[in-house]
Scaffold this motif. Structure first.
Motif, PDB file in Angstrom:
ATOM      1  N   LYS A  55       1.003  -1.489   0.211  1.00  0.00           N
ATOM      2  CA  LYS A  55      -0.153   0.272   0.056  1.00  0.00           C
ATOM      3  C   LYS A  55       1.149   1.050  -0.047  1.00  0.00           C
ATOM      4  O   LYS A  55       0.341   2.300  -0.927  1.00  0.00           O
ATOM      5  CB  LYS A  55      -1.197   0.132   0.707  1.00  0.00           C
ATOM      6  CG  LYS A  55      -1.607   1.363   1.392  1.00  0.00           C
ATOM      7  CD  LYS A  55      -2.475   1.216  -0.136  1.00  0.00           C
ATOM      8  CE  LYS A  55      -3.527   2.431   0.490  1.00  0.00           C
ATOM      9  NZ  LYS A  55      -4.621   2.560  -0.714  1.00  0.00           N
ATOM     10  N   MET A  56       2.160   1.619   0.849  1.00  0.00           N
ATOM     11  CA  MET A  56       2.616   2.405   0.518  1.00  0.00           C
ATOM     12  C   MET A  56       3.236   2.772  -0.101  1.00  0.00           C
ATOM     13  O   MET A  56       4.025   3.579  -1.375  1.00  0.00           O
ATOM     14  CB  MET A  56       3.701   2.333   1.869  1.00  0.00           C
ATOM     15  CG  MET A  56       3.616   2.528   3.020  1.00  0.00           C
ATOM     16  SD  MET A  56       4.354   1.939   4.480  1.00  0.00           S
ATOM     17  CE  MET A  56       5.860   3.865   4.288  1.00  0.00           C
ATOM     18  N   ALA A  57       3.628   1.526  -1.292  1.00  0.00           N
ATOM     19  CA  ALA A  57       4.087   1.698  -2.085  1.00  0.00           C
ATOM     20  C   ALA A  57       3.716   2.336  -3.381  1.00  0.00           C
ATOM     21  O   ALA A  57       4.027   2.563  -4.444  1.00  0.00           O
ATOM     22  CB  ALA A  57       4.654   0.394  -2.704  1.00  0.00           C
ATOM     23  N   THR A  58       2.317   1.742  -3.217  1.00  0.00           N
ATOM     24  CA  THR A  58       1.117   2.551  -4.206  1.00  0.00           C
ATOM     25  C   THR A  58       0.711   3.655  -3.642  1.00  0.00           C
ATOM     26  O   THR A  58       0.463   4.948  -4.939  1.00  0.00           O
ATOM     27  CB  THR A  58       0.027   1.421  -3.684  1.00  0.00           C
ATOM     28  OG1 THR A  58       0.349   0.467  -4.200  1.00  0.00           O
ATOM     29  CG2 THR A  58      -1.106   1.939  -4.911  1.00  0.00           C
ATOM     30  N   GLU A  59       1.013   4.361  -2.513  1.00  0.00           N
ATOM     31  CA  GLU A  59       1.072   4.974  -2.409  1.00  0.00           C
ATOM     32  C   GLU A  59       2.088   6.477  -2.976  1.00  0.00           C
ATOM     33  O   GLU A  59       1.606   7.759  -3.414  1.00  0.00           O
ATOM     34  CB  GLU A  59       0.402   5.583  -0.925  1.00  0.00           C
ATOM     35  CG  GLU A  59      -1.302   5.151  -0.271  1.00  0.00           C
ATOM     36  CD  GLU A  59      -2.270   6.129  -0.831  1.00  0.00           C
ATOM     37  OE1 GLU A  59      -2.486   6.823  -1.504  1.00  0.00           O
ATOM     38  OE2 GLU A  59      -3.202   5.439  -1.043  1.00  0.00           O
ATOM     39  N   THR A  60       3.076   6.201  -3.168  1.00  0.00           N
ATOM     40  CA  THR A  60       4.331   6.898  -3.236  1.00  0.00           C
ATOM     41  C   THR A  60       4.217   6.292  -4.842  1.00  0.00           C
ATOM     42  O   THR A  60       4.425   8.393  -5.059  1.00  0.00           O
ATOM     43  CB  THR A  60       5.383   5.816  -2.522  1.00  0.00           C
ATOM     44  OG1 THR A  60       5.505   5.861  -1.499  1.00  0.00           O
ATOM     45  CG2 THR A  60       6.819   7.478  -3.114  1.00  0.00           C
ATOM     46  N   ALA A  61       3.375   5.495  -5.269  1.00  0.00           N
ATOM     47  CA  ALA A  61       3.799   6.569  -6.764  1.00  0.00           C
ATOM     48  C   ALA A  61       2.599   6.273  -7.581  1.00  0.00           C
ATOM     49  O   ALA A  61       3.381   7.738  -7.858  1.00  0.00           O
ATOM     50  CB  ALA A  61       3.969   4.567  -7.512  1.00  0.00           C
ATOM     51  N   SER A  62       1.617   6.532  -6.948  1.00  0.00           N
ATOM     52  CA  SER A  62       0.494   7.835  -6.994  1.00  0.00           C
ATOM     53  C   SER A  62       0.574   9.503  -6.446  1.00  0.00           C
ATOM     54  O   SER A  62       0.142  10.277  -6.669  1.00  0.00           O
ATOM     55  CB  SER A  62      -0.964   7.755  -6.875  1.00  0.00           C
ATOM     56  OG  SER A  62      -0.706   7.182  -5.220  1.00  0.00           O
ATOM     57  N   GLY A  63       2.381   9.511  -5.640  1.00  0.00           N
ATOM     58  CA  GLY A  63       2.818  11.133  -4.985  1.00  0.00           C
ATOM     59  C   GLY A  63       2.133  11.233  -3.914  1.00  0.00           C
ATOM     60  O   GLY A  63       2.567  12.257  -3.296  1.00  0.00           O
ATOM     61  N   ASN A  64       1.747  10.317  -3.354  1.00  0.00           N
ATOM     62  CA  ASN A  64       1.552  10.541  -1.698  1.00  0.00           C
ATOM     63  C   ASN A  64       2.449   9.818  -0.739  1.00  0.00           C
ATOM     64  O   ASN A  64       2.694   8.597  -0.515  1.00  0.00           O
ATOM     65  CB  ASN A  64       0.007   9.761  -1.337  1.00  0.00           C
ATOM     66  CG  ASN A  64      -0.334   9.967   0.623  1.00  0.00           C
ATOM     67  OD1 ASN A  64       0.886  10.791   0.693  1.00  0.00           O
ATOM     68  ND2 ASN A  64      -0.911   9.401   0.933  1.00  0.00           N
TER      69      ASN A  64
END
Length: 291
Positions: A55-64
């Motif tokens: 989830k953190m990797a996904t959020e980081t990839a989306s700019g969060n």
């Protein structure tokens, strides 16, 4: 808040020392024959360790870049609210356990970073004790601070908190200093928005202040010891607190403000025992009268 089914919430950041404070509460509960049901904040994380990494990797990839365990979205705060509400009304609720280490892996038979199944709290407990990140949190939709009858904040000064976290994560989880720094930076916006404000909702704060140099927490070789610290104890409402008695019983303590006591760090245990035992007994007396 509930007279018949009281709730105590101890809240503090990761590395703040809430687990050590829980041990002191355990001593009081055993000595005073209080049957407490326990829930931990980690049980209400939304994701297990592997899922959180994804989830953190996904959020980081989306700019969060600030999504972390401090974020409301990373926790089941609605579920925690429901447990507080149900316990206050009926003395019941449910919880689970997050597996932290090898000892708990052996005990529960699950890999580290996983959750046990949800289970009901044991019946006929005297009170509910919560220890974790969000016991007094307020968001746009959730107000957990309204439920506990006694709210305790555990708040080391920020550099000490970081030192404790760095040493814990490096020694028990194998993280590098750089990895812990990244975690601290990621958590900072939610720390400011959701963690700090809780300590304005608490009834009592215990803040450890080192008296040695902690200017650069990222190169500190040791965690300051209790003997190298002072404890600032702040009462939100000092009415009814017998300050002369506490000062006489806690050696080398003094008052820094009308609602604050300063004590040597090594006296945290006795200070908490003296301050919290009467408050817990008061909750038990109120419970007896309401039953």
């Amino acid at each position: 808040m509930s007279a018949k089914h009281p709730i105590i919430a101890t809240t503090g950041s990761s590395g703040a020392g809430t687990t050590s404070v829980k041990d002191i509460f355990d001593q009081i509960f055993r000595r005073e024959n209080v049957d407490a049901a326990f829930i931990e904040g980690d049980a209400f994380h939304r994701y297990d360790r592997d899922a959180m990494r994804v989830k953190m990797a996904t959020e980081t990839a989306s700019g969060n870049t600030t999504f972390s365990h401090f974020s409301p979205e990373a926790n089941l705060l609605e579920d925690l609210r429901d447990v507080f509400d149900e316990y206050g009304r009926k003395g019941t609720g449910r919880t689970r356990h997050y597996i932290h280490d090898d000892r708990e892996m052996e005990r529960y038979g699950l890999p580290e970073g996983k959750f046990t199944e949800w289970k009901p709290l044991h019946e006929n407990s005297d009170l509910l004790f919560y220890e974790g990140l969000h016991g007094c949190v307020k968001t746009d939709t959730i107000d957990l601070a309204r439920y506990p009858d006694l709210k305790i904040g555990v708040v080391p000064v920020i550099n000490l908190e970081w030192i404790q976290k760095i040493h814990r994560d490096k020694s028990t989880r194998g993280y590098s200093t750089e990895a812990v720094m990244d975690t601290i930076l990621r958590r900072m916006p939610d720390y400011v928005k959701y963690i700090c404000p809780q300590f304005g909702q608490t009834d009592i704060n215990f803040q450890r202040v080192p008296i040695v140099d902690t200017s650069n927490p990222f190169i500190a070789r040791w965690i300051p010891t209790p003997d190298e610290s002072m404890i600032v104890i702040r009462f939100a409402n000092p009415r009814g607190i017998d300050f002369p008695y506490l000062l006489s019983m806690i050696p080398h303590s003094f008052m820094s403000r009308a609602n604050s006591i300063v004590a040597p760090g090594a006296k945290l245990d006795i200070a908490m025992q003296l301050i919290l035992t009467p408050l817990i007994l008061k909750l038990m007396e109120r419970k007896r009268r309401a039953s």
